[in-house]
Design a protein around this motif. Structure first.
Motif, mmCIF file in Angstrom:
data_model
loop_
_atom_site.group_PDB
_atom_site.id
_atom_site.type_symbol
_atom_site.label_atom_id
_atom_site.label_comp_id
_atom_site.label_asym_id
_atom_site.label_seq_id
_atom_site.Cartn_x
_atom_site.Cartn_y
_atom_site.Cartn_z
ATOM 1 N N GLU A 383 0.833 -1.202 0.000
ATOM 2 C CA GLU A 383 0.000 0.000 0.000
ATOM 3 C C GLU A 383 0.865 1.248 0.000
ATOM 4 N N THR A 384 1.947 1.228 0.771
ATOM 5 C CA THR A 384 2.825 2.394 0.859
ATOM 6 C C THR A 384 4.265 1.958 1.077
ATOM 7 N N ILE A 385 5.199 2.776 0.578
ATOM 8 C CA ILE A 385 6.630 2.556 0.788
ATOM 9 C C ILE A 385 7.265 3.908 1.097
ATOM 10 N N SER A 386 8.074 3.942 2.127
ATOM 11 C CA SER A 386 8.913 5.096 2.412
ATOM 12 C C SER A 386 10.317 4.784 1.917
ATOM 13 N N PRO A 387 11.061 5.783 1.422
ATOM 14 C CA PRO A 387 12.445 5.505 1.008
ATOM 15 C C PRO A 387 13.273 4.834 2.098
ATOM 16 N N ALA A 388 12.944 5.064 3.365
ATOM 17 C CA ALA A 388 13.667 4.417 4.460
ATOM 18 C C ALA A 388 13.420 2.915 4.499
ATOM 19 N N ASP A 389 12.332 2.463 3.844
ATOM 20 C CA ASP A 389 12.018 1.031 3.813
ATOM 21 C C ASP A 389 12.888 0.260 2.833
ATOM 22 N N LEU A 390 13.516 0.963 1.900
ATOM 23 C CA LEU A 390 14.284 0.288 0.865
ATOM 24 C C LEU A 390 15.469 -0.438 1.496
ATOM 25 N N GLY A 391 15.634 -1.692 1.144
ATOM 26 C CA GLY A 391 16.661 -2.523 1.751
ATOM 27 C C GLY A 391 16.099 -3.487 2.775
ATOM 28 N N ASN A 392 14.861 -3.272 3.208
ATOM 29 C CA ASN A 392 14.220 -4.175 4.157
ATOM 30 C C ASN A 392 13.951 -5.519 3.497
ATOM 31 N N GLU A 393 14.420 -6.605 4.106
ATOM 32 C CA GLU A 393 14.310 -7.909 3.471
ATOM 33 C C GLU A 393 12.875 -8.410 3.394
ATOM 34 N N ASP A 394 12.074 -8.098 4.379
ATOM 35 C CA ASP A 394 10.664 -8.506 4.315
ATOM 36 C C ASP A 394 9.961 -7.816 3.153
ATOM 37 N N LEU A 395 10.248 -6.528 2.968
ATOM 38 C CA LEU A 395 9.662 -5.800 1.842
ATOM 39 C C LEU A 395 10.198 -6.340 0.529
ATOM 40 N N ALA A 396 11.486 -6.669 0.480
ATOM 41 C CA ALA A 396 12.067 -7.230 -0.743
ATOM 42 C C ALA A 396 11.352 -8.515 -1.139
ATOM 43 N N ARG A 397 11.121 -9.387 -0.167
ATOM 44 C CA ARG A 397 10.407 -10.643 -0.471
ATOM 45 C C ARG A 397 8.996 -10.351 -0.974
ATOM 46 N N ARG A 398 8.338 -9.378 -0.358
ATOM 47 C CA ARG A 398 6.972 -9.048 -0.776
ATOM 48 C C ARG A 398 6.941 -8.523 -2.212
ATOM 49 N N VAL A 399 7.911 -7.693 -2.535
ATOM 50 C CA VAL A 399 7.995 -7.139 -3.892
ATOM 51 C C VAL A 399 8.241 -8.249 -4.908
ATOM 52 N N MET A 400 9.133 -9.166 -4.583
ATOM 53 C CA MET A 400 9.442 -10.257 -5.512
ATOM 54 C C MET A 400 8.266 -11.218 -5.659
ATOM 55 N N VAL A 401 7.580 -11.498 -4.569
ATOM 56 C CA VAL A 401 6.394 -12.363 -4.635
ATOM 57 C C VAL A 401 5.304 -11.701 -5.477
ATOM 58 N N ALA A 402 5.139 -10.398 -5.337
ATOM 59 C CA ALA A 402 4.128 -9.669 -6.103
ATOM 60 C C ALA A 402 4.381 -9.790 -7.603
ATOM 61 N N ARG A 403 5.620 -9.554 -8.005
ATOM 62 C CA ARG A 403 5.945 -9.653 -9.435
ATOM 63 C C ARG A 403 5.761 -11.089 -9.926
ATOM 64 N N SER A 404 6.180 -12.058 -9.126
ATOM 65 C CA SER A 404 6.027 -13.459 -9.514
ATOM 66 C C SER A 404 4.562 -13.828 -9.702
ATOM 67 N N ALA A 405 3.702 -13.316 -8.833
ATOM 68 C CA ALA A 405 2.267 -13.585 -8.959
ATOM 69 C C ALA A 405 1.717 -13.005 -10.251
ATOM 70 N N LEU A 406 2.215 -11.830 -10.638
ATOM 71 C CA LEU A 406 1.768 -11.217 -11.893
ATOM 72 C C LEU A 406 2.230 -12.042 -13.090
ATOM 73 N N LEU A 407 3.477 -12.479 -13.077
ATOM 74 C CA LEU A 407 3.980 -13.312 -14.172
ATOM 75 C C LEU A 407 3.170 -14.596 -14.294
ATOM 76 N N ASP A 408 2.855 -15.217 -13.161
ATOM 77 C CA ASP A 408 2.064 -16.456 -13.193
ATOM 78 C C ASP A 408 0.679 -16.189 -13.762
ATOM 79 N N ALA A 409 0.064 -15.098 -13.365
ATOM 80 C CA ALA A 409 -1.292 -14.777 -13.818
ATOM 81 C C ALA A 409 -1.350 -14.527 -15.313
#
Length: 416
Positions: A383-409
């Motif tokens: 829903e939201t990202i702050s520049p301070a969040d960049l580098g967070n591993e939990d957010l990184a996994r979420r971003v990668m899972v999101a793109r993967s879900a789009l590719l699968d769809a």
């Protein structure tokens, strides 16, 4: 073969953020550090695509590139801890602005009768310079029919190339031979000129263009210094119409004369600085619009709401419509999340003239596919990202899972 213009919009990626990485992009700089809203941004982009489909236009899309780009950090021997800007560059969702993905020359312009696409190297900005290898992979998948398309790697990095954002095409119709206009800048002032004339000439040669049907025009240095980091911030063309700010070109009268000499049918709509200043044009993104030929044959201008709501711009647009000129409709759309990071309706799309039947159908949008994409975005995009969040591993996994879900769809696992 029926050639039509297809606009390939970039789906806004799940790592969309406001890190302010683009020197010379005033909107990007002014929102640096603000929280971004990737889900809202992506849904706004899909709504714009639906809006254009509802007009009866053929619509395509390109997908977000893999982010965070750990390969980029590894290639420079970094992990992002040394410099937050390097971390932000690896997370950038700037590939959403597909006007910078490539330069496109339709088949009627090219010596071999194929549509040619050359990926932009985007070397001026580190966050964008890493895009082109993944962009080429995607373009070669979408335009894999070698009988109708040729996709080229980026031109050598010694020549800065920013793609279609500094390229326009005019002609009597999309399916007729056209005049290709390459707009370049010269270094100087506070901001870099990103498009080199040498890069434009390389692209013209690779595409097999007739030199007599190419125009190389210099962008006004004042426009670059004012924040027109790409030509599409101050001018846009479609078929016989060039819509431009008075201060877009270094030699406006010479440019107009060259256009008219090559295309006697040309209509040049100039917005005077006395009516809309250069600063107002750049702030409102009046020219970062989609100038489109509608199925009725009339031309429409898809503009950001910011332009429609700007008093001086709105006044000029109302006068233009009342004057019965070549642009007959003005169509505002809400792309505020993209605008806040420095990209309007024109930045979000790459124009490709082709027979839709020759394009990989997985990259062509219809209502059902749009609904499927929207569901993935609603379920997976942050829903939201702050520049301070960049580098967070939990957010990184979420971003990668999101793109993967789009590719699968979309059955596009090849791009994983």
């Amino acid at each position: 073969m029926s050639l039509v213009e297809i606009n390939f919009d970039g789906i806004v990626g799940p790592s969309h953020n406001y890190a302010g990485l683009s020197l010379g992009n005033l909107a990007s700089a002014s929102h640096a550090g603000d929280p971004s809203y990737p889900r809202a941004a992506a849904l706004q982009g899909l709504a714009k695509m639906r809006h254009n489909m509802a007009l009866g236009l053929t619509q395509g899309f390109l997908l977000p590139l893999p982010r965070p780009n750990r390969r980029f950090l590894e290639s420079i021997g970094a992990d992002g801890s040394e410099d937050r800007r390097l971390m932000a560059a690896a997370w950038s969702a700037s590939s959403m602005w597909t006007a910078n993905a490539a330069t496109v020359s339709p088949a009627p312009d090219c010596a071999d009768g194929r549509c040619h696409l050359t990926a932009a190297n985007l070397v001026t900005m580190p966050h964008r310079s890493q895009e082109w290898p993944d962009t080429v992979r995607q373009l070669r998948l979408a335009f894999a029919d070698a009988a109708h398309f040729a996709v080229h790697d980026a031109v050598p990095a010694c020549f800065g190339d920013e793609g279609a954002a500094n390229h326009m095409r005019m002609g009597t119709g999309h399916d007729a031979s056209g005049l290709e206009i390459f707009v370049y800048g010269k270094t100087g002032g506070a901001f870099p000129a990103r498009q080199h004339v040498e890069a434009s000439r390389v692209v013209a040669r690779l595409h097999g263009l007739d030199p007599a049907r190419c125009l190389f025009a210099e962008q006004n240095a004042e426009a670059i210094a004012a924040g027109a980091f790409h030509n599409d911030v101050v001018a846009v063309a479609n078929e016989r119409v060039l819509f431009t700010h008075e201060q877009a070109f270094a030699d406006p009268e010479g440019t107009y004369a060259a256009v008219r000499a090559a295309l006697p049918e040309a209509e040049i709509v100039v917005v005077p600085a006395a009516a809309v200043s250069l600063a107002e044009a750049i702030k409102s993104y009046l020219f970062n619009a989609q100038l489109l030929t509608l199925p009725s044959g009339e031309m429409g201008l898809v503009i950001p709401l910011e332009a429609w709501e700007h008093p001086s711009v709105r006044g000029w647009l109302d006068g233009m419509l009342a004057a019965n000129g070549p642009i007959r409709r003005v169509l505002p759309v809400d792309v505020r999340q993209s605008m806040a990071n420095g990209g309007g309706p024109a930045c979000l799309r790459l124009r490709v003239v082709a027979d839709p039947a020759t394009v990989d159908p997985r990259f062509l949008l219809d209502s059902d596919k749009a609904t499927r994409i929207e569901a993935i975005i609603a379920a997976h995009w942050p829903e939201t990202i702050s520049p301070a969040d960049l580098g967070n591993e939990d957010l990184a996994r979420r971003v990668m899972v999101a793109r993967s879900a789009l590719l699968d769809a979309l059955d596009l696992a090849e791009l994983a």
